[in-house]
Design a protein around this motif. Structure first.
Motif, PDB file in Angstrom:
ATOM      1  N   SER A  21      59.755  42.834  36.170  1.00  0.00           N
ATOM      2  CA  SER A  21      59.484  41.453  36.426  1.00  0.00           C
ATOM      3  C   SER A  21      57.758  41.448  36.625  1.00  0.00           C
ATOM      4  N   ASP A  22      57.278  40.183  36.378  1.00  0.00           N
ATOM      5  CA  ASP A  22      55.895  39.988  36.395  1.00  0.00           C
ATOM      6  C   ASP A  22      55.268  40.324  37.734  1.00  0.00           C
ATOM      7  N   ARG A  23      56.155  40.184  38.927  1.00  0.00           N
ATOM      8  CA  ARG A  23      55.580  40.470  40.141  1.00  0.00           C
ATOM      9  C   ARG A  23      55.472  41.975  40.469  1.00  0.00           C
ATOM     10  N   THR A  24      56.209  42.966  39.760  1.00  0.00           N
ATOM     11  CA  THR A  24      56.100  44.314  39.670  1.00  0.00           C
ATOM     12  C   THR A  24      54.901  44.478  38.670  1.00  0.00           C
ATOM     13  N   VAL A  25      54.622  44.055  37.911  1.00  0.00           N
ATOM     14  CA  VAL A  25      53.506  44.169  37.224  1.00  0.00           C
ATOM     15  C   VAL A  25      52.172  43.862  37.987  1.00  0.00           C
ATOM     16  N   ARG A  26      52.381  42.528  38.561  1.00  0.00           N
ATOM     17  CA  ARG A  26      50.976  42.418  39.534  1.00  0.00           C
ATOM     18  C   ARG A  26      50.799  43.401  40.499  1.00  0.00           C
ATOM     19  N   ARG A  27      52.015  43.941  41.158  1.00  0.00           N
ATOM     20  CA  ARG A  27      51.996  44.839  42.305  1.00  0.00           C
ATOM     21  C   ARG A  27      51.264  46.252  41.654  1.00  0.00           C
ATOM     22  N   LEU A  28      51.807  46.562  40.490  1.00  0.00           N
ATOM     23  CA  LEU A  28      51.390  47.954  40.168  1.00  0.00           C
ATOM     24  C   LEU A  28      49.657  47.665  39.652  1.00  0.00           C
ATOM     25  N   VAL A  29      49.196  46.550  39.146  1.00  0.00           N
ATOM     26  CA  VAL A  29      48.002  46.450  38.893  1.00  0.00           C
ATOM     27  C   VAL A  29      47.216  46.518  40.046  1.00  0.00           C
ATOM     28  N   ALA A  30      47.615  45.652  41.101  1.00  0.00           N
ATOM     29  CA  ALA A  30      47.158  45.813  42.468  1.00  0.00           C
ATOM     30  C   ALA A  30      46.776  47.245  42.824  1.00  0.00           C
ATOM     31  N   ASP A  31      47.971  47.989  42.770  1.00  0.00           N
ATOM     32  CA  ASP A  31      47.752  49.363  43.136  1.00  0.00           C
ATOM     33  C   ASP A  31      46.858  50.129  42.700  1.00  0.00           C
ATOM     34  N   LEU A  32      46.802  50.177  41.269  1.00  0.00           N
ATOM     35  CA  LEU A  32      45.687  50.638  40.420  1.00  0.00           C
ATOM     36  C   LEU A  32      44.234  50.292  40.906  1.00  0.00           C
ATOM     37  N   THR A  33      44.163  48.993  41.015  1.00  0.00           N
ATOM     38  CA  THR A  33      42.855  48.722  41.443  1.00  0.00           C
ATOM     39  C   THR A  33      42.381  49.046  42.560  1.00  0.00           C
ATOM     40  N   ALA A  34      43.241  49.202  43.673  1.00  0.00           N
ATOM     41  CA  ALA A  34      42.965  49.590  45.076  1.00  0.00           C
ATOM     42  C   ALA A  34      42.683  51.405  44.774  1.00  0.00           C
ATOM     43  N   ALA A  35      43.498  51.990  44.114  1.00  0.00           N
ATOM     44  CA  ALA A  35      43.206  53.356  44.019  1.00  0.00           C
ATOM     45  C   ALA A  35      42.065  53.583  43.340  1.00  0.00           C
ATOM     46  N   ARG A  36      41.550  52.852  42.316  1.00  0.00           N
ATOM     47  CA  ARG A  36      40.287  52.943  41.702  1.00  0.00           C
ATOM     48  C   ARG A  36      39.227  52.524  42.592  1.00  0.00           C
ATOM     49  N   SER A  37      39.102  51.507  43.556  1.00  0.00           N
ATOM     50  CA  SER A  37      38.149  51.243  44.247  1.00  0.00           C
ATOM     51  C   SER A  37      37.939  52.445  45.360  1.00  0.00           C
ATOM     52  N   TYR A  38      39.087  53.265  45.701  1.00  0.00           N
ATOM     53  CA  TYR A  38      39.012  54.034  46.798  1.00  0.00           C
ATOM     54  C   TYR A  38      38.099  55.204  46.176  1.00  0.00           C
ATOM     55  N   VAL A  39      38.857  55.550  44.936  1.00  0.00           N
ATOM     56  CA  VAL A  39      38.090  56.995  44.435  1.00  0.00           C
ATOM     57  C   VAL A  39      36.538  56.465  44.199  1.00  0.00           C
ATOM     58  N   SER A  40      36.254  55.275  43.663  1.00  0.00           N
ATOM     59  CA  SER A  40      34.764  54.995  43.492  1.00  0.00           C
ATOM     60  C   SER A  40      34.132  54.910  44.588  1.00  0.00           C
ATOM     61  N   SER A  41      34.586  54.266  45.779  1.00  0.00           N
ATOM     62  CA  SER A  41      34.067  54.460  46.965  1.00  0.00           C
ATOM     63  C   SER A  41      33.775  55.772  47.433  1.00  0.00           C
ATOM     64  N   LYS A  42      34.638  56.723  47.418  1.00  0.00           N
ATOM     65  CA  LYS A  42      34.580  58.015  47.917  1.00  0.00           C
ATOM     66  C   LYS A  42      33.669  58.763  47.171  1.00  0.00           C
ATOM     67  N   SER A  43      33.478  58.608  45.915  1.00  0.00           N
ATOM     68  CA  SER A  43      32.607  59.356  45.003  1.00  0.00           C
ATOM     69  C   SER A  43      31.294  58.785  45.349  1.00  0.00           C
ATOM     70  N   SER A  44      30.876  57.582  45.525  1.00  0.00           N
ATOM     71  CA  SER A  44      29.673  56.893  45.764  1.00  0.00           C
ATOM     72  C   SER A  44      29.058  57.519  47.296  1.00  0.00           C
ATOM     73  N   SER A  45      30.064  57.514  47.868  1.00  0.00           N
ATOM     74  CA  SER A  45      29.479  57.705  49.310  1.00  0.00           C
ATOM     75  C   SER A  45      29.266  59.552  49.582  1.00  0.00           C
TER      76      SER A  45
END
Length: 63
Positions: A21-45
């Motif tokens: 479903s498109d809702r599943t796609v949106r959730r997966l994209v949100a999860d990927l974005t959140a994971a990327r943001s977390y990794v980015s903030s951890k490495s920059s800190s």
């Protein structure tokens, strides 16, 4: 899914191609974005600490 996102396909189009479903796609994209943001903030800190410790070592050697 990432290739299809990069190609500019909509959530609906990706969902149809992957048979999810498109809702599943949106959730997966949100999860990927959140994971990327977390990794980015951890490495920059952690970077300032690395540079700071190198500066301290340099000052000790110079004195």
């Amino acid at each position: 899914m990432l290739r299809r996102l990069a190609a500019g396909l909509t959530d609906q189009a990706i969902g149809r191609k992957l048979e999810i479903s498109d809702r599943t796609v949106r959730r997966l994209v949100a999860d990927l974005t959140a994971a990327r943001s977390y990794v980015s903030s951890k490495s920059s800190s952690s970077r300032p600490g690395v540079f700071r410790s190198k500066r301290r070592m340099t000052k000790r050697k110079a004195v």
